[in-house]
Design a protein around this motif. Structure first.
Motif, short mmCIF file in Angstrom:
data_model
loop_
_atom_site.label_atom_id
_atom_site.label_comp_id
_atom_site.label_asym_id
_atom_site.label_seq_id
_atom_site.Cartn_x
_atom_site.Cartn_y
_atom_site.Cartn_z
N THR A 88 0.84 -1.19 0.00
CA THR A 88 0.00 0.00 0.00
C THR A 88 0.88 1.24 0.00
OG1 THR A 88 -1.62 -1.21 1.33
CG2 THR A 88 -1.85 1.17 1.28
N ASP A 89 0.52 2.21 -0.83
CA ASP A 89 1.21 3.50 -0.81
C ASP A 89 0.74 4.28 0.42
OD1 ASP A 89 2.70 3.12 -3.15
OD2 ASP A 89 1.03 3.80 -4.40
N ARG A 95 6.00 2.79 0.27
CA ARG A 95 5.11 1.67 -0.06
C ARG A 95 5.40 0.59 0.96
NH1 ARG A 95 1.43 0.38 -3.52
NH2 ARG A 95 1.21 -1.70 -4.39
N TYR A 110 9.12 -2.54 3.12
CA TYR A 110 8.85 -1.20 2.63
C TYR A 110 9.88 -0.79 1.59
CZ TYR A 110 12.69 1.17 5.06
OH TYR A 110 13.93 1.60 5.46
#
Length: 127
Positions: A88-89, A95, A110
């Motif tokens: 997910t951004d 991310r 990440y």
């Protein structure tokens, strides 16, 4: 000062060792099924596991930076690692994909690139 070593507690030595090896960490020390030390693929830091009868999962999140969160998430999912959240951004320009080790310690894959150390909101005195 450089952060080089982090230690987590685990309930099950073999399960913990297997889990962190599946993430790509290299086992460099194993002592009496009570303590293990891993080296990061980059060789820049280490992570240790110490067996405890009833450890509580840490609330500290360990972040593992990767070049491509999506492909790493996919590869680890194929190995049976379950994620709490998919890639997910985030509003802080990273991310992320969140998951836990077998003891319940929170982990995050990440990618931040230069924004980890040099975000647009970096303090002027820190440059």
């Amino acid at each position: 000062m450089d952060l080089n070593q982090v230690m987590l507690f685990t309930r099950d030595f073999a399960e913990g060792v297997s889990f962190y090896q599946s993430l790509g960490l290299r086992l460099i020390v194993s002592s009496d099924e009570a303590y293990a030390r891993f080296e990061m693929p980059s060789g820049s830091s280490t992570l240790s596991l110490h067996v405890s009868e009833a450890p509580e999962p840490s609330e500290t999140v360990l972040y593992f930076e990767v070049d491509d969160v999506d492909s790493t998430h996919e590869a680890l999912s194929k190995k049976g690692i379950r994620f709490d959240s998919p890639p997910t951004d985030q509003p802080w320009r990273w991310r992320e994909a969140r998951f836990r080790d077998p003891t319940g310690n929170p982990l995050c894959l990440y990618h931040a690139g230069p924004d980890r150390r040099f975000p647009p909101w970096r303090l002027p005195s820190a440059t």
